[in-house]
Write a protein that holds these residues in place. Sequence first.
Motif, PDB file in Angstrom:
ATOM      1  N   ALA A   6      -1.158  -1.847  15.592  1.00 38.35           N
ATOM      2  CA  ALA A   6      -1.197  -1.634  14.012  1.00 38.35           C
ATOM      3  C   ALA A   6      -0.114  -1.575  13.470  1.00 38.35           C
ATOM      4  O   ALA A   6       0.040  -2.250  12.255  1.00 38.35           O
ATOM      5  N   ALA A   7       1.060  -1.000  13.784  1.00 34.71           N
ATOM      6  CA  ALA A   7       2.157  -0.947  13.039  1.00 34.71           C
ATOM      7  C   ALA A   7       2.776  -2.452  12.672  1.00 34.71           C
ATOM      8  O   ALA A   7       3.362  -2.810  11.867  1.00 34.71           O
ATOM      9  N   ALA A   8       2.522  -3.270  13.866  1.00 32.06           N
ATOM     10  CA  ALA A   8       3.048  -4.749  13.771  1.00 32.06           C
ATOM     11  C   ALA A   8       2.154  -5.473  12.532  1.00 32.06           C
ATOM     12  O   ALA A   8       2.539  -6.163  12.007  1.00 32.06           O
ATOM     13  N   ARG A   9       0.955  -4.927  12.531  1.00 28.72           N
ATOM     14  CA  ARG A   9      -0.090  -5.351  11.379  1.00 28.72           C
ATOM     15  C   ARG A   9       0.419  -5.222  10.184  1.00 28.72           C
ATOM     16  O   ARG A   9       0.315  -6.007   9.030  1.00 28.72           O
ATOM     17  N   VAL A  10       0.697  -3.926   9.871  1.00 27.98           N
ATOM     18  CA  VAL A  10       1.177  -3.413   8.751  1.00 27.98           C
ATOM     19  C   VAL A  10       2.550  -3.968   8.468  1.00 27.98           C
ATOM     20  O   VAL A  10       2.687  -4.472   6.981  1.00 27.98           O
ATOM     21  N   SER A  12       3.762  -6.944   8.940  1.00 26.91           N
ATOM     22  CA  SER A  12       3.510  -8.381   8.752  1.00 26.91           C
ATOM     23  C   SER A  12       2.902  -8.556   7.256  1.00 26.91           C
ATOM     24  O   SER A  12       3.051  -9.270   6.590  1.00 26.91           O
ATOM     25  N   ARG A  13       1.834  -7.670   6.999  1.00 27.56           N
ATOM     26  CA  ARG A  13       1.184  -7.526   5.795  1.00 27.56           C
ATOM     27  C   ARG A  13       2.249  -7.160   4.633  1.00 27.56           C
ATOM     28  O   ARG A  13       2.230  -7.721   3.606  1.00 27.56           O
ATOM     29  N   LEU A  14       3.123  -6.299   4.812  1.00 26.37           N
ATOM     30  CA  LEU A  14       4.073  -5.953   3.808  1.00 26.37           C
ATOM     31  C   LEU A  14       5.133  -6.920   3.703  1.00 26.37           C
ATOM     32  O   LEU A  14       5.539  -7.350   2.437  1.00 26.37           O
ATOM     33  N   THR A  15       5.567  -7.601   4.742  1.00 26.71           N
ATOM     34  CA  THR A  15       6.244  -8.899   4.380  1.00 26.71           C
ATOM     35  C   THR A  15       5.710  -9.983   3.887  1.00 26.71           C
ATOM     36  O   THR A  15       6.397 -10.594   2.898  1.00 26.71           O
ATOM     37  N   GLU A  16       4.294 -10.049   3.900  1.00 25.42           N
ATOM     38  CA  GLU A  16       3.651 -10.924   3.155  1.00 25.42           C
ATOM     39  C   GLU A  16       3.691 -10.563   1.721  1.00 25.42           C
ATOM     40  O   GLU A  16       3.640 -11.590   0.805  1.00 25.42           O
ATOM     41  N   ALA A  17       3.144  -9.315   1.503  1.00 24.50           N
ATOM     42  CA  ALA A  17       3.242  -9.102  -0.016  1.00 24.50           C
ATOM     43  C   ALA A  17       4.640  -8.989  -0.729  1.00 24.50           C
ATOM     44  O   ALA A  17       4.482  -9.065  -1.893  1.00 24.50           O
ATOM     45  N   THR A  18       5.727  -8.946   0.150  1.00 20.81           N
ATOM     46  CA  THR A  18       6.994  -9.216  -0.717  1.00 20.81           C
ATOM     47  C   THR A  18       7.459 -10.496  -0.718  1.00 20.81           C
ATOM     48  O   THR A  18       8.688 -10.824  -1.012  1.00 20.81           O
ATOM     49  N   SER A  19       6.858 -11.573  -0.297  1.00 19.29           N
ATOM     50  CA  SER A  19       7.002 -12.975  -0.125  1.00 19.29           C
ATOM     51  C   SER A  19       7.097 -13.513  -1.766  1.00 19.29           C
ATOM     52  O   SER A  19       6.853 -12.915  -2.504  1.00 19.29           O
ATOM     53  N   SER A  20       7.070 -14.774  -1.537  1.00 19.27           N
ATOM     54  CA  SER A  20       7.384 -15.624  -2.936  1.00 19.27           C
ATOM     55  C   SER A  20       6.012 -15.517  -3.667  1.00 19.27           C
ATOM     56  O   SER A  20       5.865 -15.856  -4.894  1.00 19.27           O
ATOM     57  N   ALA A  21       4.947 -15.372  -2.975  1.00 24.21           N
ATOM     58  CA  ALA A  21       3.374 -15.386  -3.584  1.00 24.21           C
ATOM     59  C   ALA A  21       2.930 -14.211  -3.451  1.00 24.21           C
ATOM     60  O   ALA A  21       1.884 -13.964  -2.497  1.00 24.21           O
ATOM     61  N   PRO A  22       3.286 -12.798  -4.060  1.00 21.21           N
ATOM     62  CA  PRO A  22       2.836 -11.664  -3.671  1.00 21.21           C
ATOM     63  C   PRO A  22       1.402 -11.491  -4.252  1.00 21.21           C
ATOM     64  O   PRO A  22       0.562 -10.644  -3.308  1.00 21.21           O
TER      65      PRO A  22
END
Length: 148
Positions: A6-10, A12-22
């Motif tokens: 669950a921590a790994a999923r969170v 990965s989602r946070l890194t996706e959210a801070t990527s170039s296409a938030p």
Amino acid sequence: MLLRTAAARVCSRLTEATSSAPLAALSSWPLGGRRAGPAAAPFSSTSVGEPGSSKDARAYPTRALIEVIRENSGASTAKLWAEVQSGQATSEGLRAIPSKRRMKLLLNFMKKNHKVRAWRPQKKNAFVYRLHPMLLRKETRAAQPAQH
């Protein structure tokens, strides 16, 4: 093990959210177990006026309701609703209160914020409303000139 995944999923989602296409990453983020739908339209009064008109043209239903209670102190819910209906032709704020249920919700909100005080007389079943003493004190302090 379950906590680690669950921590790994969170993460990965946070890194996706801070990527170039938030925005694309946030749109896939589940809210309350559901996918986010289309955004709701912003609140608008029933007849605010022209788009781009001044801010003073907005409807303030709580202020209008305070004025009705000030004029009819000690009035029941039914009497207040009759006054709101009669004032809807002239007041923009009262026009934003479409039903008696919405007026009761506003009165409940105003009770919690110490703008209105409600009580039940002994022989009657209806609530009677008047302005809260804290609101009256606040208004008298604001009306007094600043003494330095």
